[in-house]
Design an enzyme around this catalytic site. Structure first.
Site, PDB file in Angstrom:
ATOM      1  N   SER A 213      -0.816  -1.042  -0.323  1.00 27.68           N
ATOM      2  CA  SER A 213      -0.171  -1.747  -1.428  1.00 27.68           C
ATOM      3  C   SER A 213      -1.140  -2.645  -2.191  1.00 27.68           C
ATOM      4  O   SER A 213      -1.032  -2.806  -3.400  1.00 27.68           O
ATOM      5  CB  SER A 213       1.002  -2.585  -0.891  1.00 27.68           C
ATOM      6  OG  SER A 213       1.992  -1.753  -0.320  1.00 27.68           O
ATOM      7  N   GLY A 246      -2.247  13.620  -0.284  1.00 34.05           N
ATOM      8  CA  GLY A 246      -1.572  14.901  -0.408  1.00 34.05           C
ATOM      9  C   GLY A 246      -2.450  15.933  -1.097  1.00 34.05           C
ATOM     10  O   GLY A 246      -3.151  15.636  -2.057  1.00 34.05           O
ATOM     11  N   GLU A 496       4.248   5.295  -3.350  1.00 38.02           N
ATOM     12  CA  GLU A 496       4.364   4.805  -4.729  1.00 38.02           C
ATOM     13  C   GLU A 496       4.799   3.338  -4.743  1.00 38.02           C
ATOM     14  O   GLU A 496       5.465   2.882  -5.673  1.00 38.02           O
ATOM     15  CB  GLU A 496       5.331   5.657  -5.550  1.00 38.02           C
ATOM     16  CG  GLU A 496       4.785   7.005  -5.941  1.00 38.02           C
ATOM     17  CD  GLU A 496       3.503   6.899  -6.763  1.00 38.02           C
ATOM     18  OE1 GLU A 496       3.535   6.317  -7.865  1.00 38.02           O
ATOM     19  OE2 GLU A 496       2.471   7.396  -6.308  1.00 38.02           O
ATOM     20  N   ASP A 498       5.422   0.200  -1.502  1.00 36.22           N
ATOM     21  CA  ASP A 498       6.371  -0.164  -0.447  1.00 36.22           C
ATOM     22  C   ASP A 498       7.558  -0.906  -1.074  1.00 36.22           C
ATOM     23  O   ASP A 498       7.395  -1.744  -1.962  1.00 36.22           O
ATOM     24  CB  ASP A 498       5.671  -1.065   0.573  1.00 36.22           C
ATOM     25  CG  ASP A 498       6.619  -1.563   1.639  1.00 36.22           C
ATOM     26  OD1 ASP A 498       6.799  -0.868   2.635  1.00 36.22           O
ATOM     27  OD2 ASP A 498       7.181  -2.658   1.440  1.00 36.22           O
TER      28      ASP A 498
END
Length: 715
Positions: A213, A246, A496, A498
């Protein structure tokens, strides 16, 4: 039960007398009469509350309701469903599949979408974001891993390049100035077609093992070498390894890498830190697919869910890339090593860079509602199908006739509708932001996307467990999908951004607006209601209206919105006072941490206010009377259920008197019963084919549900 099409009563159109509304003696006599002379209750509704028996059921045309909800992009979703479930059933994801097989299937699914079905999501991101989100929802229904993999490829990894292309094609002016990115055309010429046709598969390398974050704390560095006109990408320690990336483990060929841009200097420091920037870094050979020199890739392995996405970890060892690979919208480096930016500080450049990532939050909020629709559809259809117990010597009744079951599922169904309309609004605002780059709209979308993403994904995660439990043992069967839905969706709460961090961002924006209000500044669109709330809502509650308990009053949208906004305004004022008090002794960080739970509650309260406002507007805008009546009923349940869930707050400040609190509770239970009576039509209006829900217990035809289920286990 008799079916009717009433126009729901408003506060100005009630036919009920004041005596019927307000005299407790009259109501007690009526209830005694019902006990002494009970009405004949239809077999299918034997568990109705006696006070509800005289009321008629709403008539709802599921098709008309669906037409109003689904919008103009349903055609492309049907095209996607037809491709995967009819033309290419071999691309459907089986219930039991290994991680490696799932990853390869997911890649074939994406290739099929682009190269066979002819759907090019990349173009939609630029030209029609609403269309892109509709595509994302549909492919996520096919396989949530596919939805995420498509998002990584088209929405995240190439986001910065896409921003350049949008700006160039629209020839717009942004806040920072005119288009000054000299690399725009070359980026387009070099990458666009390869991205679009999946030749250039990519990954989004932001998160590190030690930092997620806190993006400003990233440790990966990109040092400019003026002798070779290159950047050198380095991972300085294990904590800086890019993690959970990813597409990295198997399929990615490029990575958009976030790193601190370091420029050599002639002073004692040697280098100057210009803050976090984004760079395009090739990680595999385009022809052989071998890992390139200096790149180290490892597989993050089996996950709780989304195993069709190949998450990997990346380390960079003095990897050299051309200077042109800097994505230079907000900061550029010249051939001689000079840095230039339209923004004056590291913090402003950082905020602008991350601001472009808002599309991911929009997508997650929108997709999470799609997951909630599937889960609630399965649970409610099964609850109508399953019969259990009942009055002596009479047929068993549907488990959805039990008040406890209605309490579990009907407010959830109402919330699903509320989230549907609020996320549609978010997509509209996002599309407007992309076209106009209006500063006020940009700020509005940033805060709204953070809040809705956090609130909706958290609510959906909790609801998935409730849906599973509502279906008993059959909800535990993998074929009925609650397990996979729950596991695949779970990560939505932390990537995207927390959810706890995003809610703090919303609270921070609220406090900023609160300060600006008293300084005479303008308020962003989403926060406009605060102007009135600061002037009137914070005054002492009216002792007269605090006792009003008629159904017309409680179902009045003005009362409902006022209640939501009053709570938000009280929370905002009180937390501002607390922060000011504690900051004197604890400092700003200590004060914020001391008030953190208060701040999170404030953010959630604000988002609920926004959701309700959009729901009410959607109800009022509905042109068909019967559809509008059904939506009004659902909206009232959403509002009163939320008020009742936080009734302590309203009681503590005497906003709601004891008699009114009791009336809210009773009415919310009654509305749950009324929504139960049209629950089938409400979930049918989601327009989810059996191929999409893919749960035998959740089929549209109850006659086929048990047949499909028994066939699955071999009968």
């Amino acid at each position: 039960m008799e079916c009717r099409n009433p126009t729901l009563q408003s506060s100005n159109s009630s036919n009920q007398t004041a005596e019927d509304d307000d005299q407790p003696t009259t109501r007690r006599i009526q209830r005694l009469q019902l006990h002494l002379n009970p009405p004949v209750v239809p077999r299918e509704n034997v568990l109705e509350l006696l006070s509800c028996a005289a009321r008629a059921k709403l008539c709802v045309n599921a098709q008309q309701l669906s037409d109003y909800m689904r919008g103009k992009h349903r055609d492309i979703q049907e095209k996607i469903f037809n491709y995967y479930f009819k033309s290419r059933p071999d691309l459907q994801t089986p219930i039991e599949i290994s991680m490696d097989e799932h990853r390869e299937l997911c890649m074939r699914q994406l290739l099929g979408l682009v190269r066979e079905a002819g759907i090019r999501p990349f173009g939609y991101v630029a030209d029609d974001p609403a269309m892109y989100f509709a595509v994302a929802e549909a492919v996520g229904s096919v396989d949530m891993s596919l939805g995420i993999k498509m998002g990584v490829q088209y929405s995240f990894v190439w986001l910065e390049i896409l921003v350049l292309l949008i700006i160039k094609e629209m020839d717009v002016m942004v806040q920072a100035g005119s288009v000054l990115n000299l690399g725009t055309k070359k980026h387009r010429d070099k990458y666009y077609e390869g991205i679009d046709n999946l030749e250039y598969t990519g990954c989004f390398a932001m998160t590190e093992l030690h930092h997620g974050s806190n993006v400003q704390g990233l440790q990966t560095v990109a040092t400019f070498d003026p002798l070779t006109d290159e950047f050198i990408i380095d991972t300085p320690n294990d904590g800086a390894i890019k993690w959970w990336i990813g597409n990295a483990a198997v399929h990615g060929k490029f990575a958009t890498v976030f790193a601190k841009l370091m420029l050599p200097t002639h002073d004692t420091k040697g280098v100057s830190d210009m803050g976090v920037h984004a760079f395009i870094v090739p990680i595999r050979d385009l022809k052989t697919h071998r890992t390139l020199p200096g790149i180290e890739i490892h597989d993050c392995g089996h996950k709780v869910g989304l195993n069709g996405v190949d998450n990997g970890a990346l380390r960079f060892r003095s990897v050299r890339i051309p200077r042109d690979n800097l994505l230079n919208r907000f900061g550029d480096v010249s051939r001689d090593g000079k840095y230039s930016s339209p923004l004056p500080s590291i913090n402003k450049r950082f905020a602008a860079t991350l601001g472009e990532l808002v599309g991911g939050r929009v997508a997650l909020a929108y997709s999470s509602v799609g997951v909630l629709k599937v889960a609630s559809t399965i649970a409610i259809r099964y609850s109508l199908l399953r019969h259990q117990f009942g009055p002596a010597k009479q047929p068993e009744v549907s488990i959805l006739d039990y008040q406890s079951h209605q309490h579990k599922l009907m407010p959830m169904l109402a919330s699903t509708y509320a989230f549907h309309f609020s996320t549609l609004y978010l997509v509209e605002k996002y599309s407007e932001m992309k076209k106009s780059h209006d500063e006020e709209v940009v700020g509005d979308v940033h805060a709204l996307s953070a809040g809705l993403k956090a609130y909706v994904t958290s609510y959906t995660a909790k609801s998935l467990s409730i849906c599973r439990e509502s279906c008993g043992g059959h909800g535990y069967a993998a074929v009925n999908r609650f397990g996979s839905l729950r596991n695949d969706h779970d990560i939505f709460q932390t990537f995207e951004g927390d959810n706890t961090v995003l809610l703090q961002q919303v609270a921070g924006d609220l406090l900023k607006q609160y300060q600006q209000k008293f300084q005479g500044g303008t308020l962003a669109v989403t926060w406009n209601y605060l102007r009135e709330s600061m002037n009137s809502y914070l005054s002492q509650p009216n002792p007269v209206t605090a006792r009003w308990e008629s159904e017309d009053h409680l179902r009045d949208p003005n009362f409902q919105l006022d209640a939501f906004r009053y709570r938000t305004s009280r929370l905002l004022q009180s937390v501002a006072v607390r922060l000011r008090k504690h900051s004197k002794n604890l400092g700003s960080f200590g004060a914020w941490n001391r008030c953190l739970n208060h701040l999170l509650t404030l953010a959630e309260s604000h988002i609920e206010s926004v959701i309700l406002a959009r729901f009410i507007q959607s109800v009022q805008s509905c042109p068909d009377p019967s559809t509008r009546d059904a939506l009004k009923l659902v909206c009232d349940l959403y509002a009163l259920d939320r008020i009742w869930n936080d009734i302590g707050t309203y009681r503590n400040v005497d906003y709601v008197a004891p008699n009114k609190a009791k009336a809210i509770h009773k009415l919310s239970e009654y509305l749950s019963f009324q929504v139960r009576n049209i629950a089938k039509e409400l979930v049918d209006a989601f327009d989810l084919p059996d191929e999409v829900t893919r749960a035998p217990i959740g089929m549209q035809s109850t006659a086929e549900a048990y047949s499909q289920y028994t066939q699955y286990v071999g009968f």
